[in-house]
Design a protein around this motif. Structure first.
Motif, mmCIF file in Angstrom:
data_model
loop_
_atom_site.group_PDB
_atom_site.id
_atom_site.type_symbol
_atom_site.label_atom_id
_atom_site.label_comp_id
_atom_site.label_asym_id
_atom_site.label_seq_id
_atom_site.Cartn_x
_atom_site.Cartn_y
_atom_site.Cartn_z
ATOM 1 N N TYR A 1 0.904 -1.143 -0.001
ATOM 2 C CA TYR A 1 0.138 0.084 -0.050
ATOM 3 C C TYR A 1 0.911 1.307 -0.014
ATOM 4 O O TYR A 1 1.787 1.459 0.894
ATOM 5 N N LEU A 2 0.605 2.097 -0.859
ATOM 6 C CA LEU A 2 1.755 3.184 -1.348
ATOM 7 C C LEU A 2 0.872 4.082 -0.217
ATOM 8 O O LEU A 2 -0.377 4.523 -0.216
ATOM 9 N N THR A 3 1.593 4.816 0.803
ATOM 10 C CA THR A 3 1.004 5.713 1.851
ATOM 11 C C THR A 3 2.315 6.565 2.414
ATOM 12 O O THR A 3 3.202 5.869 2.482
ATOM 13 N N GLN B 1 2.612 7.291 5.319
ATOM 14 C CA GLN B 1 2.772 6.852 6.562
ATOM 15 C C GLN B 1 3.724 5.660 6.713
ATOM 16 O O GLN B 1 4.019 5.011 7.814
ATOM 17 N N GLY C 1 -3.924 4.260 -3.022
ATOM 18 C CA GLY C 1 -4.988 5.149 -2.478
ATOM 19 C C GLY C 1 -5.280 6.525 -3.413
ATOM 20 O O GLY C 1 -4.372 6.904 -4.137
ATOM 21 N N TYR D 1 -8.182 10.358 -2.723
ATOM 22 C CA TYR D 1 -8.752 11.245 -1.497
ATOM 23 C C TYR D 1 -8.035 11.277 -0.200
ATOM 24 O O TYR D 1 -6.862 11.220 -0.361
ATOM 25 N N GLU D 2 -8.687 10.608 0.650
ATOM 26 C CA GLU D 2 -7.918 10.956 1.941
ATOM 27 C C GLU D 2 -7.446 9.589 2.468
ATOM 28 O O GLU D 2 -6.761 9.263 3.446
ATOM 29 N N ILE E 1 7.180 7.018 -0.524
ATOM 30 C CA ILE E 1 8.179 7.444 -1.358
ATOM 31 C C ILE E 1 8.930 8.708 -0.952
ATOM 32 O O ILE E 1 9.896 9.141 -1.529
ATOM 33 N N GLY E 2 8.518 9.199 0.177
ATOM 34 C CA GLY E 2 9.100 10.229 0.808
ATOM 35 C C GLY E 2 8.149 11.308 1.596
ATOM 36 O O GLY E 2 6.942 11.240 1.710
ATOM 37 N N TYR F 1 6.420 13.652 2.037
ATOM 38 C CA TYR F 1 5.300 14.745 1.417
ATOM 39 C C TYR F 1 4.272 13.942 1.046
ATOM 40 O O TYR F 1 4.177 12.966 0.819
ATOM 41 N N LEU G 1 1.229 13.413 -1.505
ATOM 42 C CA LEU G 1 0.591 13.436 -2.940
ATOM 43 C C LEU G 1 -0.930 13.244 -3.013
ATOM 44 O O LEU G 1 -1.559 12.817 -2.149
ATOM 45 N N GLY H 1 -2.509 11.026 -4.948
ATOM 46 C CA GLY H 1 -2.802 9.458 -5.159
ATOM 47 C C GLY H 1 -1.437 8.665 -5.209
ATOM 48 O O GLY H 1 -0.621 9.190 -5.294
ATOM 49 N N GLY H 2 -1.812 7.462 -5.027
ATOM 50 C CA GLY H 2 -0.875 6.330 -4.987
ATOM 51 C C GLY H 2 -0.094 5.882 -6.307
ATOM 52 O O GLY H 2 0.850 5.141 -6.506
HETATM 53 N N1 SAM Z 1 -4.655 11.273 4.352
HETATM 54 C C1 SAM Z 1 -3.740 10.464 4.119
HETATM 55 C C2 SAM Z 1 -2.526 10.606 5.244
HETATM 56 O O1 SAM Z 1 -2.434 11.735 5.882
HETATM 57 O O2 SAM Z 1 -1.887 9.666 5.370
HETATM 58 C C3 SAM Z 1 -2.962 10.917 2.827
HETATM 59 C C4 SAM Z 1 -3.629 10.682 1.691
HETATM 60 S S1 SAM Z 1 -2.999 11.004 0.260
HETATM 61 C C5 SAM Z 1 -3.899 12.499 0.215
HETATM 62 C C6 SAM Z 1 -3.787 10.169 -0.878
HETATM 63 C C7 SAM Z 1 -3.130 8.970 -1.462
HETATM 64 O O3 SAM Z 1 -1.747 9.051 -1.896
HETATM 65 C C8 SAM Z 1 -2.599 7.682 -0.122
HETATM 66 O O4 SAM Z 1 -3.582 7.095 -0.042
HETATM 67 C C9 SAM Z 1 -1.542 7.316 -0.955
HETATM 68 O O5 SAM Z 1 -1.843 6.072 -1.700
HETATM 69 C C10 SAM Z 1 -0.844 8.411 -1.933
HETATM 70 N N2 SAM Z 1 0.226 8.874 -1.407
HETATM 71 C C11 SAM Z 1 0.333 10.334 -1.095
HETATM 72 N N3 SAM Z 1 1.683 10.644 -0.811
HETATM 73 C C12 SAM Z 1 2.301 9.564 -0.754
HETATM 74 C C13 SAM Z 1 3.769 9.402 -0.540
HETATM 75 N N4 SAM Z 1 4.582 10.337 -0.002
HETATM 76 N N5 SAM Z 1 4.152 7.963 -0.845
HETATM 77 C C14 SAM Z 1 3.220 7.046 -1.222
HETATM 78 N N6 SAM Z 1 2.035 7.166 -1.356
HETATM 79 C C15 SAM Z 1 1.423 8.345 -1.341
#
Ligand code: SAM
Length: 477
Positions: A94-96, A98, A121, A123-124, A141-142, A144, A146, A148-149
């Motif tokens: 899961y790209l996140t 976190q 992912g 949206y939120e 990936i860092g 910051y 984005l 979406g994933g």
């Molecule tokens: N509300 C989430 C949080 O605070 O952890 C962020 C959601 S982000 C706006 C939407 C999606 O973008 C995430 O579900 C993830 O799949 C992807 N994403 C955003 N930044 C990313 C990062 N730095 N690395 C990997 N995936 C990222």
């Protein structure tokens, strides 16, 4: 290797992956990539996949049902494809933001997988319950955020795919660049020789490969020290140990120093009493205990979680503590042969030697008995096996083992006693020299034919005997 990407924007993935090296690897069937639209799995009649988060807060959340059902469909497809080979659950990343931060080593580890599922992912983010049920790895990936994933998935796929055997043609083209040796890559120049009044460094035009290598290493060290002192510290530690090993016994410790030098060995322990190097690519632990009293301590450096695998024990006194800790099933006693000179060996020119591609798998597997078919397949895909051809017919072959030694030498019955083995080995030695590596091999004790060949080609054979100890995974149960 196969990538499955669960996403709400499949066209973003398809567009991003169809070009350049990635696109070519897909066209050649070396990797496959399938973007699966999560929206196709929603039970909502308006094809909705998101909803408000309970407890309030900004934005929408992807719901559990479509994500989970999409994953089940992908997992089912993979199982069907694997058939009886279906084993452990496919990794779901899961790209996140976190997650654990992605880095080169993680890319190398993932490149060993046959199938990987990425979950993007939007949206939120995604309902936690779906994540709990399907995700095996959380990766960022860092630091910051984005929208979406999809871009992170593409970043990871690009980095992982180029390490998969066969994507970059030359096994070494990924082997010299930034991060491989905890060093940043040296500066590079292309034509013209002079541009904006700046000349290409003289040494690069000299044609002296040894001097070029030394200059590049020096430049890499300077750059890393300046820009990434954190990396340089790691590099300096390894370099110190390498120098120590070479000074102590260049032949015996060639595997450890080469693994460190080629940027594939991780220093698990390095002290006055011994060293433990883990060759990441081959997943082999190399152990050395400089004195008998430290043997137990050295074996204890192998991480607790390790229950099986292959180990090179450089001193005989490592074996008792090793056997106390692991059910060692197989012991192969070897002597080390190294080619210490830096002049290439002469070649007869009558025998053509070519890199073998995957179409040779049945032939090579039928003749090579020290490794599985899967091992031969991986070596072929990595471009590490070379064949000698006489009048267009394969007469024998040689390879580079996954941990870096020369080996797999075999000359077919009807072609023996014609000097083909010497030709093949000379070719490999020259190839290794051209890459700046120390050519070395393991000779099984008692293999007089190999011993004779090594001496004939001018390799130095260590008098010390070391042990390859093999602990198969089922022995650990
Ligand atoms: N509300 C989430 C949080 O605070 O952890 C962020 C959601 S982000 C706006 C939407 C999606 O973008 C995430 O579900 C993830 O799949 C992807 N994403 C955003 N930044 C990313 C990062 N730095 N690395 C990997 N995936 C990222």
């Amino acid at each position: 290797m196969n990538f499955y990407i669960m996403t709400l924007f499949p066209e973003m993935i398809e567009q991003g992956a169809k070009n350049s090296i990635l696109g070519r690897a897909i066209d050649n069937g070396i990797i496959s990539l399938e973007a699966v639209n999560i929206r196709d799995y929603t039970e909502d009649k308006h094809r909705k996949v998101d909803d408000y988060p309970y407890g309030g807060g900004a934005g929408m959340l992807m719901q559990a049902q479509p994500v989970y059902d999409c994953w089940r469909a992908v997992e089912e497809k993979i199982k069907e494809k694997r058939g009886s080979k279906a084993g452990a659950k496919t990794r779901v990343i899961y790209l996140t933001p976190q997650g654990k931060t992605f880095h080169q080593e993680m890319a190398g580890e993932l490149a060993k997988e046959e199938d990987i599922i990425f979950l993007c992912g939007h949206y939120e983010g995604i309902d936690e319950r779906a994540l709990e049920e399907i995700v095996t790895d959380y990766v960022s990936i860092g630091d910051y955020v984005l929208t979406g994933g999809e871009l992170p998935a593409l970043v990871m796929i690009d980095a992982v795919a180029r390490l998969a055997p066969g994507v970059l043609h030359n096994e070494d083209s990924a082997g010299e660049e930034t991060f491989y040796n905890d060093l940043l890559e040296y500066p590079q120049y292309s034509r013209p020789e002079q541009w904006h009044g700046k000349k290409v460094p003289e040494v690069l035009l000299s044609g002296n490969h040894k001097k070029i290598r030394e200059w590049r290493l020096e430049q890499s060290e300077i750059k890393t020290q300046r820009w990434r002192p954190d990396l340089y510290e790691k590099y300096a530690l390894r370099k110190k140990l390498m120098e120590k090993l070479v000074k102590k016994n260049k032949a015996l410790y060639a595997d450890m120093s080469e693994s460190l030098g080629r940027g594939r060995g991780e220093l698990i322990y390095g002290g006055e009493d011994g060293a433990v190097v883990w060759d990441k690519k081959a997943d082999v632990y190399m152990l050395s205990s400089f004195d008998k009293a430290s043997a137990e301590k050295i074996v204890d450096q192998i991480p607790e979680r390790i229950k099986d695998g292959q180990f090179i024990l450089h001193e005989e006194w490592l074996l008792p503590p090793m056997e106390r800790r692991f059910p060692v099933k197989e012991k192969m006693m070897c002597q080390r042969a190294v080619y210490n000179r830096d002049v290439s060996l002469p070649r007869s020119g009558e025998i053509e030697i070519l890199q073998l591609d995957i179409s040779w798998l049945p032939v090579i597997s039928a003749h090579y008995h020290l490794g599985s078919e899967g091992y031969v397949e991986e070596r072929l895909l990595s471009g590490a096996i070379f064949g000698a051809f006489i009048e267009g017919k394969l007469a024998g072959f040689i390879g580079e083992h996954i941990e870096g030694s020369l080996g797999m030498l075999e000359v077919f019955e009807e072609y023996r006693r014609k000097g083909i083995a010497a030709e093949l080995e000379s070719y490999m030695i020259n190839l290794h020299l051209s890459r700046g590596h120390l050519p070395y091999g393991d000779v099984i004790v008692g293999n007089e034919a190999s011993m004779k060949l090594q001496r004939k080609l001018g390799l130095k054979v260590s008098k010390e005997i070391y042990c390859w100890a093999i602990v198969p995974s089922d022995a650990a149960l």
